[in-house]
Design a protein around this motif. Structure first.
Motif, PDB file in Angstrom:
ATOM      1  N   ASN B  86      51.213  39.759  30.778  1.00  0.00           N
ATOM      2  CA  ASN B  86      51.793  39.024  31.623  1.00  0.00           C
ATOM      3  C   ASN B  86      50.690  38.902  33.110  1.00  0.00           C
ATOM      4  OD1 ASN B  86      54.430  38.001  31.378  1.00  0.00           O
ATOM      5  ND2 ASN B  86      55.195  40.293  31.621  1.00  0.00           N
ATOM      6  N   SER B  88      50.932  37.056  36.360  1.00  0.00           N
ATOM      7  CA  SER B  88      51.215  35.888  37.308  1.00  0.00           C
ATOM      8  C   SER B  88      51.528  36.533  38.666  1.00  0.00           C
ATOM      9  CB  SER B  88      52.684  35.249  36.928  1.00  0.00           C
ATOM     10  OG  SER B  88      52.786  35.652  35.645  1.00  0.00           O
ATOM     11  N   ILE B 323      52.528  43.096  27.838  1.00  0.00           N
ATOM     12  CA  ILE B 323      53.973  42.650  27.547  1.00  0.00           C
ATOM     13  C   ILE B 323      54.228  43.706  26.386  1.00  0.00           C
ATOM     14  CG2 ILE B 323      55.294  40.819  26.264  1.00  0.00           C
ATOM     15  CD1 ILE B 323      53.537  38.705  27.344  1.00  0.00           C
TER      16      ILE B 323
END
Lengths: 258, 548
Positions: B86, B88, B323
C-alpha cells in the motif's frame, strides 16, 4: 440362524485382544481431547461465541479414527489371515455375514461412544465453569436435561455408530487394511480440512452439505440457522452414505471370490 | 606348506557401505515391484494436483465487458523489495537535488475512524454518526524522503504513530523503533532526516552510496540517531516533505482458529511546526498531493493541508506498508502460491498409508524374517526402508507441487484473484518444502509402522498426530490453543508452506487458515523431522530387541 452368525462374529471380535484395548482407547482419547479443548477455551468477558456442548464433544473427532481401526480389525484381518474362507464356508449366506459383522462392530462403537460422550460431557461440566463459562456470562451448566445438549449427546453416539458402519462397508469393498484405513481417515479428516481451505464457495458448500462430515452438525446447539445443513439432516446424510457403502460392500462380497 | 591367511572376520568401512547399498537396493526392488505402492504414489500425486487446482481455486469473479476475471485484477504497487504494498498518503512536498536535511516538530496527532458496522471500505464519506474520535495504532505522520511520487517508490520516513511511538521506516517492510509514547502539545516529537548523496563515481559503478539517517528528539536539542539506511533507486532529484496517512482500523476478534476481522476506514490529522530545510532544496513552493488510493476521508473525500504562521496542518488516509494476506489485506481478493498446494493433505494421507504398509506388510506376510536373515543389521533395514519410501515420496511430491502451482496460479489469476508476489527463493522453499513434507511424513509412517506392526493402527496414529491437530486448530480451538498445537505436534511441519511473512507494523488477523503459522518455516519443519527421527530411533530399538 441369524443368532448363530451374530454370536460367531461376536466371538471372533471378543476373543481378539485388540478389541477391548481399542474400545478403552476410544473412550480415553475422546475424553482426553475433549477435556483439553475445554481447558484451552476461556471466556473472559460477556460475549463468548462458544457452543459449549459442541466444544466439550470435540474429542469425538479423535475417537472416530479408532472406531475406523476397530472396523478394519473386524473385516480386513479376516482377509489377511485367510479366515474369511473359513467364515464363508461355515456361513455361506454372505450378506448375512456382513450384516452380522456390521451389527457387532456398530454395537461396540455405540458402547464405547456412550462412555466417551458421557465422559466428555462430564469433563465439560467440571472444567468449563472454571474458565468463565458461568451463568453470569450466560452459560448454563452442561446437562443432559437440556434438550439440545441431550440431542447432541445421543447424536454423537449415533454418529460413532454410523462411522463404524461406514468403515465396515469401506472395508468390505477395499479388503486391504492399510488402504481401508487410508480411505476411512481421508473421509473423516480430509473433507473437513478441505472445507476449511477450499476457497471456491460452491465446492465449500457441497463438501459441508453432502459428504459424511455433515454428520458432525448433530453436535451444534447454537447458531442452528447459520448451519449449512441441520443437525438431524446432517446425520441423515452420514446414514445414507453408510447405508450406500454397506450395500456396495455387500454386493462386492457376494460377487467376488474371497 | 602354509595355508592362506583367513579373511579378516571384521568388515571394513568400505564393505559396510557396500552392504548398506545392497540393503537399499533390496528395499527399492521390494517397493517398485509391488504394483499397489507404485499406483498409490501416483494416486497421491494426482490427489495433490486435483485438490489444489480444482478445489483450491477461488470462485470466479468477472469484470469488464466480457466479465473476465483477469480484468478484475487491481493494479497493486510493488515495493523495491518485490512485495505488494500500500502506498497512499497525503504529501506536502518540495524537490531536493543533492545533499540536504529536513527537520520538523510534530505537536499533535489526532484522528477519526468508522466504528459500528463500518465495513464499507470504499464508501464516499459514511454517515457522521458512525465516526469515533481516536487514532488507529499505526496512523502515521512525519517526514519522508522518496524517490518519486510514483506508488511503490523507494523511501525513508521518520514518523510518529498512533500507539507505537516514533518509528523510522523504509522501503515498506523495514521498521525501527524510536522514542516511545504518544504525541501531545506538552510532549512534542522532533524528527529529522539527513540525505547524503553518494559520489558520482560510486553511482556510475552501480553502488548505492546514497545514505539517509533518521534522528528523533523530545526537545529539539538532544538528538539521537534511530537508524542509517543505504538506498538504491533515488534519482537525481528526490521528493521530500511532510506526510500523513492512516490505515484501515482493523478490529480482530480471534476465535476458532480463524478470526473475525472488522475493517473500517480511518483518517489522521497532524500539526507540524519548526519545519527546517537545509541543503540543495528547490525554491519551488510547497505542493500538496493525495498519493494513491485513499479509503475515504470524512471531511472532503480526500486529504489536505493548511499552512499558517509556519504551522502545517495535514490530513491524510491510507497506508505506507506491505499488503498482507487473508483478512486485513484491505479488501484485495488475494491469494498466494500456498493456495494451490492445499492438496498436500490428500497426498499426505496416501503417502502415510504407503509408508506404514511398506513395513507392516512384511510382518503380515512373514517376509520380515527373511529380510532380517538376509541383512541381520536390523537398524539398517529400517533406515533403508525410510530412505527408499521417503525418496519416492519426495520425487512424487516435487512433481505434484510444481504441477499444482504451475496449473493453479494462472487459474487463480484468470478468476480475478490477485496472486501476492513472493520471491523466487520463497517459491522454491514452499515447493521443495511440500515435497520434503511428503518425504518426512512417509519416513515417520515407516517408523510408527515398525513400532506398531499393524497397518491400521500405525496409519491412524500418524494421521491423528499430523492432520488432526491442524484440523482442530483451524476449526474448533481458540487461537492461542491452536497456535500451541501447531508448535508442539508434528502438524508444525506445515509451516514450511507459509509464503507470506507477518509484519509487526501491520495490524491484521494473520489466521492459520490464511497460511500464517506460529513457527518460522524451517523451525516448524524441524519439529516434524524430530518426531519422525524419534519414531525411527524407537523403532530401531524395538526391532533389535523384539523377535520378528
Amino acid at each position: 440362524m441369524r443368532s448363530h452368525v451374530l454370536s460367531a462374529e461376536w466371538t471372533k471380535l471378543r476373543t481378539v485382544s485388540g478389541t477391548a484395548w481399542l474400545m478403552a482407547a476410544v473412550a480415553v482419547l475422546t475424553v482426553a481431547v475433549s477435556a483439553a479443548a475445554d481447558a484451552a477455551t476461556k471466556c473472559p468477558g460477556m460475549a463468548c461465541p462458544v457452543d459449549t456442548t459442541k466444544l466439550s464433544l470435540t474429542g469425538i473427532q479423535a475417537g472416530e479414527a479408532l472406531i475406523g481401526v476397530l472396523a478394519v480389525l473386524s473385516v480386513c484381518s479376516e482377509y489377511s489371515n485367510g479366515m474369511i474362507r473359513t467364515t464363508l464356508a461355515a456361513m455361506p449366506r454372505r450378506h448375512t455375514v456382513l450384516t452380522a459383522k456390521a451389527a457387532v462392530v456398530c454395537c461396540l462403537a455405540l458402547l464405547a461412544g456412550t462412555v466417551a460422550v458421557l465422559g466428555s460431557l462430564l469433563a465439560g461440566r467440571l472444567i468449563l465453569p472454571g474458565n468463565g463459562f458461568t451463568s453470569a456470562h450466560g452459560f448454563a451448566l452442561l446437562s443432559l436435561g437440556n434438550g439440545s445438549t441431550a440431542r447432541a449427546a445421543v447424536g454423537s453416539v449415533l454418529y460413532l455408530g454410523l462411522i463404524a458402519l461406514l468403515s465396515v462397508g469401506i472395508a468390505a469393498m477395499v479388503r486391504d487394511s492399510a488402504i481401508t484405513i487410508g480411505v476411512v481417515l481421508g473421509t473423516l479428516y480430509l473433507l473437513p480440512v478441505l472445507a476449511a481451505f477450499v476457497a471456491n464457495p460452491v465446492w465449500h458448500r457441497r463438501i459441508e452439505r453432502y459428504t459424511p462430515m455433515a454428520g458432525l452438525n448433530i453436535q451444534a446447539t447454537t447458531g442452528l440457522r447459520s448451519l449449512v445443513i441441520g443437525p438431524w439432516a446432517g446425520l441423515s446424510v452420514l446414514a445414507a452414505w453408510a447405508a450406500a457403502v454397506l450395500v456396495a460392500g455387500g454386493l462386492l462380497l457376494q460377487w467376488r471370490d474371497a | 606348506m602354509t595355508a592362506p591367511a583367513p579373511a579378516p572376520a571384521h568388515t571394513t568401512v568400505g564393505s559396510q557401505r557396500a552392504s548398506f547399498a545392497r540393503v537399499l537396493r533390496a528395499e527399492w526392488t521390494k517397493f517398485r515391484s509391488v504394483r499397489g505402492w507404485v499406483i498409490g504414489m501416483i494416486v497421491a500425486a494426482l490427489l495433490i494436483v486435483f485438490v489444489g487446482v480444482f478445489l483450491g481455486a477461488n470462485a470466479s469473479i468477472g469484470c469488464g465487458p466480457n466479465l473476465s476475471g483477469a480484468a478484475c485484477l487491481p493494479k497493486i504497487p510493488i515495493g523495491p523489495g518485490g512485495q505488494a504494498v500500500n502506498d497512499s498518503y497525503y504529501f506536502v512536498r518540495r524537490p531536493l537535488t543533492g545533499n540536504g536535511s529536513i527537520t520538523a516538530r510534530v505537536t499533535s496527532l489526532t484522528g477519526y475512524y468508522a466504528n459500528g458496522n463500518g465495513t464499507a471500505q470504499t464508501a464516499q464519506g459514511p454517515p457522521q454518526a458512525n465516526l469515533a474520535h481516536g487514532l488507529v495504532p499505526w496512523s502515521k505522520a512525519g517526514i519522508i524522503i522518496t524517490a518519486s511520487t510514483r506508488q511503490g517508490s523507494a523511501y525513508v520516513a521518520m514518523m510518529v504513530t498512533g500507539s507505537h511511538g516514533v518509528r523510522m521506516q523504509w522501503n515498506y517492510v523495514n521498521d525501527t523503533a524510536g522514542i516511545p509514547g504518544a504525541v501531545t502539545a506538552a510532549s512534542p516529537r522532533w524528527l529529522r532526516l539527513v540525505l547524503t548523496r553518494g559520489t558520482p563515481a560510486g553511482t556510475a559503478a552501480g553502488r548505492s552510496d546514497d545514505t539517509v539517517t533518521g534522528y528523533d528528539s523530545a526537545d529539539g536539542v538532544h538528538w539521537s540517531r534511530v537508524g542509517t539506511v543505504q538506498l538504491t533507486g533515488l534519482g537525481a532529484t528526490v521528493q521530500s516533505g511532510l506526510f500523513v496517512t492512516s490505515p484501515l482500523a482493523s478490529k480482530v476478534t480471534p476465535f476458532f482458529g480463524g478470526a473475525s476481522t472488522q475493517e473500517s476506514p480511518s483518517q489522521a490529522t497532524a500539526v507540524f511546526d519548526r519545519v527546517g530545510l537545509r541543503g540543495a532544496w528547490s525554491s519551488a513552493p510547497w505542493t500538496g498531493d493525495n498519493l494513491g488510493r485513499h479509503w475515504w476521508s470524512p471531511s472532503d473525500g480526500a486529504g489536505g493541508y493548511r499552512l499558517s504562521d509556519g504551522r502545517f496542518t495535514v490530513t491524510g488516509s491510507g497506508d505506507i506498508a506491505p499488503i498482507v494476506g487473508g483478512p486485513g489485506s484491505g479488501g484485495v481478493p488475494s491469494t498466494s502460491i500456498s493456495q494451490p498446494l492445499v492438496g498436500v493433505f490428500a497426498g499426505l494421507i496416501a503417502v502415510v498409508v504407503i509408508g506404514a504398509a511398506f513395513v507392516t506388510a512384511e510382518y503380515r506376510r512373514g517376509l520380515i524374517r527373511l529380510t532380517l536373515a538376509a541383512s541381520p543389521r536390523r537398524g539398517r533395514v529400517l533406515a533403508a526402508k525410510a530412505i527408499v519410501v521417503g525418496s519416492v515420496a519426495f520425487v512424487m511430491g516435487l512433481m505434484a507441487a510444481v504441477l499444482a502451482v504451475s496449473l493453479g496460479l494462472p487459474r487463480e489469476r484468470a478468476q480475478g484473484q490477485y496472486v501476492m508476489p513472493t520471491s523466487t527463493l520463497t517459491d522454491v522453499r514452499v515447493i521443495v518444502g511440500t515435497a520434503a513434507l511428503m518425504a518426512v511424513a512417509a519416513a515417520f509412517a515407516v517408523g510408527v509402522g515398525a513400532i506398531v506392526r499393524r497397518s491400521a493402527m500405525a496409519i491412524a496414529t500418524v494421521i491423528l498426530a499430523v492432520v488432526l491437530p491442524f484440523l482442530l486448530a483451524v476449526t474448533v480451538l481458540p487461537l492461542g490453543a491452536g497456535e500451541w498445537l501447531l508448535r508442539v505436534t508434528p502438524a508444525a511441519g506445515f509451516a514450511i508452506q507459509q509464503s507470506l511473512p507477518q509484519y509487526s507494523q501491520v495490524d491484521a488477523a494473520y489466521p492459520i487458515g490464511a497460511g500464517y503459522y506460529p513457527l518460522p518455516p524451517l523451525a516448524g519443519f524441524a519439529v516434524l523431522c524430530g518426531f519422525a527421527l524419534l519414531a525411527l530411533c524407537l523403532a530401531t530399538f524395538l526391532l533389535r530387541r523384539r523377535d520378528a
